[in-house]
Design a protein around this motif. Structure first.
Motif, PDB file in Angstrom:
ATOM      1  N   CYS A   1      14.264  -7.403  -5.215  1.00  0.00           N
ATOM      2  CA  CYS A   1      12.851  -7.046  -5.381  1.00  0.00           C
ATOM      3  C   CYS A   1      12.140  -6.731  -4.069  1.00  0.00           C
ATOM      4  CB  CYS A   1      12.113  -8.186  -6.094  1.00  0.00           C
ATOM      5  SG  CYS A   1      12.748  -8.566  -7.737  1.00  0.00           S
ATOM      6  N   VAL A   2      12.456  -7.488  -3.005  1.00  0.00           N
ATOM      7  CA  VAL A   2      11.650  -7.400  -1.788  1.00  0.00           C
ATOM      8  C   VAL A   2      11.773  -6.029  -1.133  1.00  0.00           C
ATOM      9  CG1 VAL A   2      11.223  -8.406   0.477  1.00  0.00           C
ATOM     10  CG2 VAL A   2      11.852  -9.883  -1.419  1.00  0.00           C
ATOM     11  N   ALA A   3      13.013  -5.543  -0.947  1.00  0.00           N
ATOM     12  CA  ALA A   3      13.203  -4.239  -0.299  1.00  0.00           C
ATOM     13  C   ALA A   3      12.571  -3.132  -1.134  1.00  0.00           C
ATOM     14  CB  ALA A   3      14.689  -3.971  -0.085  1.00  0.00           C
ATOM     15  N   ALA A   4      12.777  -3.167  -2.448  1.00  0.00           N
ATOM     16  CA  ALA A   4      12.206  -2.133  -3.318  1.00  0.00           C
ATOM     17  C   ALA A   4      10.680  -2.210  -3.327  1.00  0.00           C
ATOM     18  CB  ALA A   4      12.746  -2.299  -4.733  1.00  0.00           C
ATOM     19  N   PHE A   5      10.140  -3.433  -3.300  1.00  0.00           N
ATOM     20  CA  PHE A   5       8.685  -3.597  -3.270  1.00  0.00           C
ATOM     21  C   PHE A   5       8.113  -3.038  -1.967  1.00  0.00           C
ATOM     22  CE2 PHE A   5       4.814  -6.247  -2.655  1.00  0.00           C
ATOM     23  CZ  PHE A   5       4.139  -5.876  -3.809  1.00  0.00           C
ATOM     24  N   GLY A   6       8.839  -3.223  -0.873  1.00  0.00           N
ATOM     25  CA  GLY A   6       8.400  -2.632   0.393  1.00  0.00           C
ATOM     26  C   GLY A   6       8.397  -1.117   0.335  1.00  0.00           C
ATOM     27  N   GLY A   7       9.433  -0.531  -0.279  1.00  0.00           N
ATOM     28  CA  GLY A   7       9.479   0.924  -0.412  1.00  0.00           C
ATOM     29  C   GLY A   7       8.356   1.462  -1.268  1.00  0.00           C
ATOM     30  N   ASP A   8       7.885   0.663  -2.250  1.00  0.00           N
ATOM     31  CA  ASP A   8       6.790   1.101  -3.119  1.00  0.00           C
ATOM     32  C   ASP A   8       5.467   1.256  -2.375  1.00  0.00           C
ATOM     33  OD1 ASP A   8       8.471   1.126  -5.302  1.00  0.00           O
ATOM     34  OD2 ASP A   8       7.915  -0.885  -5.992  1.00  0.00           O
ATOM     35  N   GLN A   9       5.339   0.648  -1.202  1.00  0.00           N
ATOM     36  CA  GLN A   9       4.060   0.671  -0.481  1.00  0.00           C
ATOM     37  C   GLN A   9       3.778   2.017   0.188  1.00  0.00           C
ATOM     38  OE1 GLN A   9       2.283  -2.174  -1.074  1.00  0.00           O
ATOM     39  NE2 GLN A   9       4.179  -2.607  -2.208  1.00  0.00           N
ATOM     40  N   PHE A  10       4.771   2.881   0.251  1.00  0.00           N
ATOM     41  CA  PHE A  10       4.611   4.171   0.926  1.00  0.00           C
ATOM     42  C   PHE A  10       4.306   5.261  -0.089  1.00  0.00           C
ATOM     43  CE2 PHE A  10       7.225   1.587   3.669  1.00  0.00           C
ATOM     44  CZ  PHE A  10       6.733   1.839   4.941  1.00  0.00           C
TER      45      PHE A  10
ATOM     46  N   HIS B   1       4.456  11.372   0.851  1.00  0.00           N
ATOM     47  CA  HIS B   1       4.594  12.144   2.090  1.00  0.00           C
ATOM     48  C   HIS B   1       5.014  11.269   3.287  1.00  0.00           C
ATOM     49  CE1 HIS B   1       0.515  10.474   2.555  1.00  0.00           C
ATOM     50  NE2 HIS B   1       0.708  10.609   3.858  1.00  0.00           N
ATOM     51  N   GLN B   2       5.289   9.975   3.073  1.00  0.00           N
ATOM     52  CA  GLN B   2       5.643   9.059   4.161  1.00  0.00           C
ATOM     53  C   GLN B   2       7.141   8.748   4.187  1.00  0.00           C
ATOM     54  OE1 GLN B   2       2.649   5.941   3.112  1.00  0.00           O
ATOM     55  NE2 GLN B   2       1.957   6.182   5.235  1.00  0.00           N
ATOM     56  N   ASP B   3       7.977   9.757   3.995  1.00  0.00           N
ATOM     57  CA  ASP B   3       9.428   9.544   3.978  1.00  0.00           C
ATOM     58  C   ASP B   3       9.936   9.010   5.313  1.00  0.00           C
ATOM     59  OD1 ASP B   3       9.671  10.343   1.384  1.00  0.00           O
ATOM     60  OD2 ASP B   3      10.088  12.433   1.862  1.00  0.00           O
ATOM     61  N   LYS B   4       9.434   9.541   6.413  1.00  0.00           N
ATOM     62  CA  LYS B   4       9.882   9.103   7.744  1.00  0.00           C
ATOM     63  C   LYS B   4       9.539   7.635   7.967  1.00  0.00           C
ATOM     64  CE  LYS B   4       9.430  10.073  12.679  1.00  0.00           C
ATOM     65  NZ  LYS B   4       8.745  10.904  13.706  1.00  0.00           N
ATOM     66  N   GLN B   5       8.309   7.256   7.612  1.00  0.00           N
ATOM     67  CA  GLN B   5       7.896   5.855   7.779  1.00  0.00           C
ATOM     68  C   GLN B   5       8.704   4.934   6.869  1.00  0.00           C
ATOM     69  OE1 GLN B   5       5.902   8.435   7.562  1.00  0.00           O
ATOM     70  NE2 GLN B   5       4.070   8.229   8.858  1.00  0.00           N
ATOM     71  N   ARG B   6       9.031   5.427   5.662  1.00  0.00           N
ATOM     72  CA  ARG B   6       9.815   4.606   4.741  1.00  0.00           C
ATOM     73  C   ARG B   6      11.206   4.339   5.314  1.00  0.00           C
ATOM     74  NH1 ARG B   6       9.535   7.583   0.645  1.00  0.00           N
ATOM     75  NH2 ARG B   6       7.851   6.590  -0.508  1.00  0.00           N
ATOM     76  N   ARG B   7      11.823   5.366   5.893  1.00  0.00           N
ATOM     77  CA  ARG B   7      13.157   5.184   6.489  1.00  0.00           C
ATOM     78  C   ARG B   7      13.100   4.205   7.652  1.00  0.00           C
ATOM     79  NH1 ARG B   7      13.554  10.838   5.580  1.00  0.00           N
ATOM     80  NH2 ARG B   7      12.959  11.243   7.746  1.00  0.00           N
ATOM     81  N   THR B   8      12.065   4.301   8.466  1.00  0.00           N
ATOM     82  CA  THR B   8      11.907   3.367   9.587  1.00  0.00           C
ATOM     83  C   THR B   8      11.709   1.946   9.077  1.00  0.00           C
ATOM     84  OG1 THR B   8      10.867   5.132  10.881  1.00  0.00           O
ATOM     85  CG2 THR B   8      10.595   2.872  11.680  1.00  0.00           C
ATOM     86  N   PHE B   9      10.939   1.815   7.994  1.00  0.00           N
ATOM     87  CA  PHE B   9      10.716   0.492   7.408  1.00  0.00           C
ATOM     88  C   PHE B   9      12.029  -0.153   6.990  1.00  0.00           C
ATOM     89  CE2 PHE B   9      10.587  -1.590   3.203  1.00  0.00           C
ATOM     90  CZ  PHE B   9      10.014  -2.797   3.572  1.00  0.00           C
ATOM     91  N   PHE B  10      12.894   0.616   6.312  1.00  0.00           N
ATOM     92  CA  PHE B  10      14.156   0.042   5.861  1.00  0.00           C
ATOM     93  C   PHE B  10      15.052  -0.335   7.039  1.00  0.00           C
ATOM     94  CE2 PHE B  10      13.239   2.140   1.696  1.00  0.00           C
ATOM     95  CZ  PHE B  10      13.279   0.992   0.931  1.00  0.00           C
TER      96      PHE B  10
END
Length: 727
Positions: free
Chosen positions: A152-161, A164-173
């Motif tokens: 849940c945690v990783a997917a929930f973090g991805g939901d916050q973007f 248009h924030q694909d670059k930030q999402r990749r950096t987050f992971f």
């Protein structure tokens, strides 16, 4: 904001609350993940030693319960994903299961407080059932919590973007998984240090309560941080879980096939085609692709059987080794830190150097070939572990079996004596000296002759024990038998005993231990002493002196205070020492090769396996493959406990060879399966199905138009015929 609020409305709020281009909510998620991983890996690092040294379980039971716990931790993510996607949503699932998680960690910390049931204050709990039950409840809650929030945690973090924030999402992971490794690395360094400390209210013992208490505190912090960010999260509503849909479709296909098992029904190309009566053809095609990958998963649990033993068998192996690295002393459970360090090192080396170099050499190093090599690496790691264990076994003393006993001799007098034992050559002992070895006997009663006058006495020993015969200054006095240790000292400590050969009582003490007052011509109990230099204070009346000794790990010594001892600065030279059990001499650095091979195998097997699985499955089936992958880890841990309980091999190195051989056999099977596997492009197959469906829809619409036109034409003709009839 509740789970039912408009997500589009909240998306605009997320965009307004940014720091350096990132939603501020993800900082709470990253801190939460770091603390949670620290909590989990910190507790797990010392768990097998807690079982062995606190709950006093043997190696096999400790290993079995450890791997049962790990298996549960990899089964519960499936449950957590279903609950989050179908019922509570990710946010509520994380909150509720984190509370369960924190309660479990607190229960583990409380279960490790020995003073709760230590009524006689000797350092050992009197009601062990209380500690066992509480720890098992704690472990079950931890398994439910950590497994439940894992998907849940990783997917929930991805939901916050936003989209248009694909670059930030990749950096987050990237940062997210860095926090996982960082929490794991720090916790496996810190918690073993906390465990090695002595603590207690009435008696000082190894501080497992502190080693579990700090991870419990970190889990509470993780929960608090996550709750603080509650108002900033985007909380999508549950959308349903694809795993349930897949299971329903497979179940319908099986039942439908069973109902039409008669030969009068025509066969279909694939057994999943029997679900066409109820489910969409595209979904059936996607499930077929997933099942093709899951079939390759069948041999994979054997890799995890070997891999997860680095936290159990390998840690127990490290307790019998020398952890001195120069001025630094490495605890046995700290060796697990080698794994995350090597992961952070090997992943970029593999991706940027090894794999491109292999490709340049013209070798088609496919993902399945990488996984096969990874399995071979893990088998090599266990061969290395077996070789290390064989070296350790060479240094271990031979303790008596239940049908024999062993005897050592100590001359407490001031003159040399010759001792005659049945069936052995005469043993010459100088003044205040002990024999170099223990002499084995199969009979309980033996005749011992001492001195030139052949003073002979019948000695009654106890089978299964090691004992030291104390030959007094006046050999006509009573001869004493002192019991010795029949196992290596636990947790790498040293067991020390003093024998008083003087005619006055002597008190022996250190800053950390007190041997008490030793009566004339008698001996003290064994007392645990840590590794390093220790100074003993010997005191008799108003006289005293200091005696210093350096200790390693896992040794046992007997110190003899002779009758000729003169208290003063030179008493160090007068006291004689007898080594009963040698210290650990095989260096802990010899475990590094096995950690290197198992980590290299993990990088080639695990990372590549997930990459391969994702590339061969439809986009909406990633969760199903993730569940299947975690399930192989759980099955692998169950295999360990089955082998540990059933094999009962006499030597540990033979068990390592057994596991290595099983993995090699499974590796051969997997390589054959991989040889016949055909790589596919799921996106292309899905696109073809969609195109076919569109063509079918176009054909259907044309037929419908033709039917409408035919109906109109028939209506007109019938109308004309009616007119003619009336005329």
């Amino acid at each position: 904001m509740t789970d039912k609020e408009d997500p589009k409305k909240h998306k605009s709020k997320v965009k307004s609350k940014v720091v350096c281009g990132y939603p501020i909510s993800i900082f709470f998620i990253v801190v939460n993940e770091f603390c949670e991983r620290f909590s989990y890996y910190g507790m797990r690092a010392v768990l097998v030693l807690y079982f062995k040294y606190f709950l006093l379980w043997d190696d096999d039971l400790s290993t079995s319960i450890y791997h049962t716990f790990v298996a549960l931790c990899y089964l519960t993510p499936i449950l957590g994903a279903i609950v989050a996607d179908s019922w509570l949503g990710k946010f509520k699932t994380i909150i509720y299961l984190s509370i369960v998680y924190a309660i479990g960690q607190v229960a583990m910390a409380v279960s490790a407080i020995h003073d709760i049931t230590d009524s006689d204050r000797n350092g050992t709990p009197n009601n062990m059932t209380f500690h066992v039950v509480l720890s098992m409840v704690g472990l079950f809650l931890i398994a439910l919590g950590t497994g439940g929030i894992k998907p849940c945690v990783a997917a929930f973090g991805g939901d916050q973007f936003s989209e248009h924030q694909d670059k930030q999402r990749r950096t987050f992971f990237s940062v997210f998984y860095l926090c996982i490794n960082g929490g794991s690395l720090l916790s496996t360094i810190i918690t073993p240090i906390l465990r090695a400390q002595d603590c207690g209210i009435y008696s000082q013992q190894k501080c497992y309560s502190l080693a579990f208490g700090v991870p419990a505190a970190l889990m509470v912090v993780a929960l608090a941080v996550f709750i603080i960010g509650s108002g900033m999260y985007y909380k999508p509503e549950p959308q349903g879980n694809i795993m349930l849909e897949v299971c329903k479709c497979i179940g319908f296909a099986v039942k439908n096939r069973y109902r039409h098992r008669s030969k009068k029904y025509p066969k279909r190309q694939h057994w999943m085609d029997w679900a066409e009566e109820k489910y969409d053809k595209l979904l059936i095609a996607q499930i077929k692709m997933v099942l093709k990958v899951l079939f390759l998963y069948i041999p994979l649990p054997m890799f995890w059987t070997l891999f997860d033993q680095k936290g159990s068998r390998w840690t127990l192996q490290a307790t019998t080794m020398d952890g001195h690295f120069g001025l630094i002393v490495i605890q046995p459970d700290q060796m697990q830190t080698v794994n995350p360090i090597l992961i952070l090192t090997l992943v970029p080396i593999m991706d940027s150097i090894i794999y491109p170099l292999i490709k340049k050499c013209g070798f088609n190093f496919t993902p399945l070939k990488r996984m096969t090599v990874g399995m071979i690496m893990a088998a090599i790691a266990f061969v290395c572990a077996a070789l290390v264990q064989m070296e350790i076994d060479k240094t271990l003393p031979t303790f008596p079996s239940k049908s024999e006993n062993q005897l050592k001799l100590l001359n407490m007098g001031t003159n040399p004596v010759t001792v005659t034992l049945p069936g052995l050559d005469p043993v010459n002992l100088t003044a205040a000296q002990a024999s170099d070895e223990f002499f084995p006997f199969e009979t309980e009663n033996i005749t011992v002759s001492v001195g030139s006058f052949k003073v002979t006495k019948m000695i009654s020993m106890t089978k299964g024990l090691r004992q030291t015969l104390l030959i007094p200054l006046d050999i006509s006095d009573e001869w004493l038998l002192a019991d010795d240790l029949i196992s290596k000292p636990q947790q790498g400590s040293n067991e020390i005993r003093f024998i008083n050969g003087m005619d006055t009582p002597v008190n022996v003490s250190t800053p950390a231990a007190d041997f008490g007052q030793i009566e004339p011509f008698y001996y003290s109990n064994y007392t645990k002493i840590k590794n390093g230099e220790t100074t003993f204070t010997l005191q008799s009346g108003s006289q005293s002196c200091k005696y210093s000794a350096e200790f390693g790990f896992g040794s046992s010594y007997t110190y003899f205070i002779p009758s000729t001892l003169i208290f003063g600065p030179n008493c160090q030279e007068s006291i004689t020492v007898s080594e009963n059990i040698k210290p650990n001499s095989v260096h802990l650095a010899l475990q590094i090769p096995q950690y290197f091979f198992i980590t290299a195998g993990e990088v080639m097997f695990s990372v590549t396996g997930l990459e391969f699985s994702y590339s061969q499955a439809p986009s909406n089936m990633k969760a199903v493959l993730q569940a299947g992958w975690l399930f192989t880890v759980a099955i692998g841990n169950f295999i360990v406990l089955i082998v540990a309980e059933l094999a009962k091999l006499p030597k540990q190195w033979t068990e390592y060879i057994l596991f290595a051989s099983l993995l090699v056999a499974v590796c051969i099977i997997f390589s054959i399966m991989a040889y016949f596997y055909t790589y596919i492009d799921p996106a292309e197959i899905e696109a073809q199905f969609k195109k076919d469906n569109e063509d079918d829809e176009d054909d259907q619409s044309k037929l419908q138009k033709q039917e409408v036109e035919m109906t109109k034409k028939d209506s007109i003709e019938s109308h004309r015929e009616g007119k003619q009839t009336r005329m």
